[in-house]
Enzyme design. Structure first.
Site, mmCIF file in Angstrom:
data_model
loop_
_atom_site.group_PDB
_atom_site.id
_atom_site.type_symbol
_atom_site.label_atom_id
_atom_site.label_comp_id
_atom_site.label_asym_id
_atom_site.label_seq_id
_atom_site.Cartn_x
_atom_site.Cartn_y
_atom_site.Cartn_z
ATOM 1 N N GLY A 27 0.828 -1.209 0.000
ATOM 2 C CA GLY A 27 0.000 0.000 0.000
ATOM 3 C C GLY A 27 0.861 1.257 0.000
ATOM 4 N N ARG A 55 7.287 1.698 1.213
ATOM 5 C CA ARG A 55 7.551 0.252 1.265
ATOM 6 C C ARG A 55 7.988 -0.256 -0.106
ATOM 7 N NH1 ARG A 55 5.173 -1.446 5.770
ATOM 8 N NH2 ARG A 55 7.243 -0.851 6.456
ATOM 9 N N ARG A 75 -0.513 -8.462 -3.904
ATOM 10 C CA ARG A 75 -0.547 -7.424 -2.880
ATOM 11 C C ARG A 75 0.212 -7.913 -1.658
ATOM 12 N NH1 ARG A 75 -2.204 -3.871 0.720
ATOM 13 N NH2 ARG A 75 -3.383 -4.561 2.521
ATOM 14 N N GLY A 128 0.622 -6.659 2.237
ATOM 15 C CA GLY A 128 0.140 -5.643 3.162
ATOM 16 C C GLY A 128 -0.003 -6.163 4.569
ATOM 17 N N GLU A 170 -8.380 -5.950 6.076
ATOM 18 C CA GLU A 170 -7.504 -4.960 5.439
ATOM 19 C C GLU A 170 -8.399 -4.141 4.516
ATOM 20 O OE1 GLU A 170 -8.292 -6.370 2.215
ATOM 21 O OE2 GLU A 170 -6.214 -6.060 1.580
ATOM 22 N N MET A 171 -7.853 -3.456 3.508
ATOM 23 C CA MET A 171 -8.710 -2.514 2.785
ATOM 24 C C MET A 171 -8.589 -2.559 1.252
ATOM 25 S SD MET A 171 -8.539 0.704 5.420
ATOM 26 C CE MET A 171 -10.150 1.308 4.970
ATOM 27 N N ASP A 218 -1.889 -6.418 13.930
ATOM 28 C CA ASP A 218 -2.602 -6.104 15.167
ATOM 29 C C ASP A 218 -3.780 -7.065 15.307
ATOM 30 O OD1 ASP A 218 -3.172 -3.854 12.936
ATOM 31 O OD2 ASP A 218 -5.063 -4.384 13.895
#
Ligand code: HPA
Length: 240
Positions: free
Chosen positions: A23, A27, A90, A92, A182-183, A207
């Site tokens: 994202g 990174r 992805r 993340g 996640e998103m 988390d």
């Protein structure tokens, strides 16, 4: 439309068939500088850094997606349709919902449920199930096995909401066996499906929504390195 696009200044041929998408643009830079051989910056529109280089003799691009389904929807659509990209992985972080998960666990998102309206554009007479490419999923599991890393495979939630008003929404998803939130993954999977391409989301648990735990900065860095290695090895495996 052709390249460059409004969001990507790379030229044809500058982006590899397989793209890793964190994202965060920083990174992407970190992966390029610490993992890729001879990384070249190919895009920096809006600071969405994209680099192309080599990993184990396989050409790989790492480019940020930004946060949320609309953002990854834009970048992945352009990569698939305008740049001839075949595979997007992805990489993340995700917040755990399942009791089974521990911090640092690697989740391979076999499916990505969502509270987003993104899928409405396809005017389907029902509900679409966004799923990972089996080829990528299998390769990622193989890559993790070879590194001696455990993975948890299952359904995640791609939510449009980070600061949700009603925490009980999570309970409903949790009852359905959702592992983590996640998103982006559902937007990526739907875009890949529509374009006839491959996608996978690999998430590190950063988390826990039901145990108020989170990774320290050091733990986060180590776990991210493992996830990056799994994703890059996946790119190498599918290129074999
Ligand atoms: N929600 C959404 N995305 C996330 C979370 C979360 O709790 N943790 C890491 N990515």
């Amino acid at each position: 439309m052709a390249v460059p696009t409004p969001h990507n200044s790379a030229k044809i041929g500058e982006i590899a068939k397989t793209v890793l998408m964190p994202g965060d643009p920083m990174r992407a830079k970190y992966v390029a500088e610490n993992f890729l051989e001879n990384p070249v910056l190919v895009n920096n529109v809006r600071g969405i850094q994209g680099y192309t280089g080599k990993w184990k003799n396989t050409e790989v691009t790492v480019m940020a997606s930004g946060m949320g389904i609309p953002s990854i929807g834009i970048y992945s659509w352009e990569l698939y349709n305008e740049y001839g990209v075949e595979n997007i992985i992805r990489i993340g972080t995700a917040g755990a919902m399942s009791d089974k998960l521990q911090l640092r666990d690697l989740v391979l998102a076999q499916g990505a449920s969502t509270d987003s309206n993104f899928m409405n554009q396809y005017k389907l007479p029902g509900t679409f199930a966004p799923i990972a490419s089996y080829k990528l999923l299998r390769a990622a599991e193989e890559a993790a096995d070879k590194l001696g890393l455990n993975t948890v495979v299952g359904n995640i939630l791609s939510s449009d909401v980070f600061y949700g008003d009603d925490a009980t929404d999570n309970d409903a998803w949790r009852k359905m066996g959702i592992l983590a939130v996640e998103m982006e993954a559902a937007g990526l999977y739907a875009t890949a499906a529509r374009c006839g391409k491959n996608a996978l989301a690999i998430c590190t648990i950063s988390d826990h929504l039901y145990r108020s735990e989170q990774l320290t900065a050091d733990e986060r860095q180590t776990s991210l390195k493992q996830m990056i290695t799994v994703a890059l090895d996946t790119a190498a495996i599918i290129a074999e």
